[in-house]
Design a protein around this motif. Structure first.
Motif, short mmCIF file in Angstrom:
data_model
loop_
_atom_site.label_atom_id
_atom_site.label_comp_id
_atom_site.label_asym_id
_atom_site.label_seq_id
_atom_site.Cartn_x
_atom_site.Cartn_y
_atom_site.Cartn_z
N SER A 173 -5.90 9.71 -9.82
CA SER A 173 -4.66 9.81 -10.58
C SER A 173 -3.47 9.78 -9.64
CB SER A 173 -4.63 11.09 -11.42
OG SER A 173 -4.64 12.22 -10.57
N LEU A 174 -2.36 9.31 -10.21
CA LEU A 174 -1.09 9.28 -9.49
C LEU A 174 -0.07 9.99 -10.35
CD1 LEU A 174 1.30 8.31 -7.74
CD2 LEU A 174 1.06 6.06 -8.81
N HIS A 175 0.52 11.05 -9.82
CA HIS A 175 1.53 11.80 -10.55
C HIS A 175 2.87 11.61 -9.86
CE1 HIS A 175 3.11 15.02 -13.11
NE2 HIS A 175 3.72 15.47 -12.04
N ILE A 176 3.88 11.27 -10.64
CA ILE A 176 5.23 11.13 -10.11
C ILE A 176 6.10 12.21 -10.72
CG2 ILE A 176 7.24 9.65 -9.82
CD1 ILE A 176 5.43 7.23 -10.05
N THR A 177 6.76 12.96 -9.89
CA THR A 177 7.66 14.02 -10.33
C THR A 177 9.10 13.51 -10.31
OG1 THR A 177 6.17 15.68 -9.38
CG2 THR A 177 8.43 16.38 -9.85
N ALA A 178 9.82 13.82 -11.37
CA ALA A 178 11.24 13.45 -11.46
C ALA A 178 11.44 11.98 -11.12
CB ALA A 178 12.07 14.34 -10.53
N ALA A 179 10.88 11.13 -11.95
CA ALA A 179 10.91 9.69 -11.70
C ALA A 179 12.35 9.18 -11.57
CB ALA A 179 10.19 8.95 -12.82
N GLN A 180 12.49 8.17 -10.72
CA GLN A 180 13.78 7.54 -10.48
C GLN A 180 13.67 6.04 -10.76
OE1 GLN A 180 14.87 8.51 -6.44
NE2 GLN A 180 14.90 10.71 -6.83
N PRO A 181 14.79 5.38 -11.05
CA PRO A 181 14.73 3.94 -11.32
C PRO A 181 14.06 3.15 -10.19
CG PRO A 181 16.84 4.81 -12.02
CD PRO A 181 16.12 5.95 -11.33
N GLU A 217 -9.87 14.85 -2.69
CA GLU A 217 -8.71 14.76 -1.79
C GLU A 217 -7.41 14.62 -2.58
OE1 GLU A 217 -9.08 11.53 0.95
OE2 GLU A 217 -7.24 12.03 2.05
N VAL A 218 -6.39 15.32 -2.10
CA VAL A 218 -5.04 15.23 -2.66
C VAL A 218 -4.09 14.82 -1.54
CG1 VAL A 218 -3.14 16.45 -3.78
CG2 VAL A 218 -5.51 16.96 -4.43
N LYS A 219 -3.29 13.80 -1.81
CA LYS A 219 -2.29 13.38 -0.83
C LYS A 219 -0.94 13.32 -1.52
CE LYS A 219 -4.75 10.80 2.72
NZ LYS A 219 -4.86 9.51 3.46
N LYS A 220 0.08 13.73 -0.77
CA LYS A 220 1.43 13.69 -1.31
C LYS A 220 2.30 12.76 -0.48
CE LYS A 220 1.51 18.13 -3.67
NZ LYS A 220 2.28 19.37 -3.97
N LEU A 221 3.12 12.00 -1.20
CA LEU A 221 4.06 11.09 -0.57
C LEU A 221 5.38 11.31 -1.30
CD1 LEU A 221 4.27 8.70 1.46
CD2 LEU A 221 3.81 7.18 -0.47
N LYS A 222 6.20 12.21 -0.75
CA LYS A 222 7.46 12.61 -1.37
C LYS A 222 7.19 13.08 -2.80
CE LYS A 222 10.28 9.64 1.56
NZ LYS A 222 11.29 8.55 1.64
N LEU A 258 0.83 -1.21 0.00
CA LEU A 258 0.00 0.00 0.00
C LEU A 258 0.86 1.26 0.00
CD1 LEU A 258 -2.91 1.18 0.28
CD2 LEU A 258 -2.44 1.32 2.74
N LEU A 259 0.49 2.20 -0.89
CA LEU A 259 1.12 3.52 -0.91
C LEU A 259 0.25 4.54 -0.18
CD1 LEU A 259 2.32 3.66 -4.63
CD2 LEU A 259 3.73 3.26 -2.60
N VAL A 260 -1.04 4.55 -0.53
CA VAL A 260 -1.91 5.59 0.04
C VAL A 260 -3.36 5.16 -0.05
CG1 VAL A 260 -2.40 6.89 -2.07
CG2 VAL A 260 -2.18 8.11 0.09
N THR A 261 -4.18 5.69 0.83
CA THR A 261 -5.64 5.53 0.76
C THR A 261 -6.26 6.92 0.68
OG1 THR A 261 -5.59 3.52 2.11
CG2 THR A 261 -7.69 4.67 1.95
N VAL A 262 -7.16 7.11 -0.27
CA VAL A 262 -7.91 8.37 -0.36
C VAL A 262 -9.38 8.06 -0.12
CG1 VAL A 262 -6.33 9.73 -1.76
CG2 VAL A 262 -7.86 8.13 -2.89
N VAL A 263 -10.03 8.95 0.59
CA VAL A 263 -11.39 8.68 1.04
C VAL A 263 -12.37 9.78 0.61
CG1 VAL A 263 -12.84 8.32 3.07
CG2 VAL A 263 -10.51 7.44 3.05
N THR A 264 -11.93 11.02 0.65
CA THR A 264 -12.83 12.16 0.38
C THR A 264 -12.72 12.60 -1.06
OG1 THR A 264 -12.48 12.86 2.66
CG2 THR A 264 -13.45 14.47 1.14
N GLY A 265 -13.86 12.86 -1.70
CA GLY A 265 -13.85 13.37 -3.06
C GLY A 265 -13.03 14.64 -3.16
#
Lengths: 115, 109
Positions: free
Chosen positions: B73-81, B54-59, B45-52
């Motif tokens: 949606s899941l957005h990744i900034t400056a992707a790493q290997p 809602e935005v959560k950030k994990l690094k 598990l990375l994250v759980t979102v519950v509220t319409g």
């Protein structure tokens, strides 16, 4: 704490043989799930137990598949007789309580190949 | 019937690029979860979102739940290997999560 423990990690068996996959959920978790993962179909729910009782087994493919949970710390998924199309990774997962949104913890999976 | 559609199915990018993956459904979910699965392991598990909305950030990862609680949606900034893996979304209704087929991401150094 130990995570969800599955055995065997890998199994290769001949068509027609019986296969038994085993799972020990995380202690204290009262929801247990069996999933099957393939490239074609992704992660499919096979059966869901809550407090050792099967709640939803609509994902069990056919009568060749059966699952039991005799106590809170052990579950088995049995395939008899096995067929090549059963080849997949089988995951067991557990969760605390039945509350929506609680984290599901997966085991490392049992990789089954039926030849 | 696949209740959750994930796109793209495959994504191969260079280190440092940004990316967005999507999870769509016609159903409303009480919560939606994102998992990452590495080869030979189970999903984590990375994250759980519950509220319409809602935005959560994990690094470097940003997760958004649609206003109607049907998509995410899941957005990744400056992707790493190290971001390489299978990203799965799971919607929950009636205590049973349903998984999408996932987006397989490869980040090349």
């Amino acid at each position: 704490d130990a995570g969800v423990i599955q055995s065997p990690r890998h199994e290769v068996t001949e068509m027609g043989q019986e296969v038994t996959l085993r799972c020990k959920p995380i202690s204290g978790h009262n929801s247990l799930f069996w999933y099957r993962q393939t490239m074609m179909r992704g992660l499919e729910l096979l059966i869901y137990f809550n407090n050792n009782v099967p709640i939803d087994d609509s994902g069990m493919p056919e009568d060749r598949f059966s699952a039991k949970m005799p106590n809170a710390s052990f579950s088995t998924l049995k395939i008899q007789p096995s067929e090549p199309r059963d080849s997949a990774v089988y995951f067991c997962a557990s969760r605390s309580d039945g509350n929506s949104g609680n984290t599901i913890y997966f085991g490392e999976g049992s990789w089954l190949t039926v030849v | 019937t696949q209740l959750l559609e994930q796109s793209p199915q495959f994504l191969s990018i260079q280190e440092g690029e940004n990316l967005t993956v999507y999870c769509n459904s016609s159903s409303v979910f009480s919560s939606l979860q994102w998992y990452r699965q590495e080869p030979g392991e189970g999903p984590v598990l990375l994250v759980t979102v519950v509220t319409g909305g809602e935005v959560k950030k994990l690094k470097r990862l940003t997760f958004q739940f649609g206003d109607a609680r049907k998509d995410s949606s899941l957005h990744i900034t400056a992707a790493q290997p190290g971001d390489t893996g299978l990203y799965l979304c799971a919607g929950e209704g009636s205590y049973i999560p349903t998984f999408g087929r996932g987006t397989s991401l490869i980040v090349h150094p």
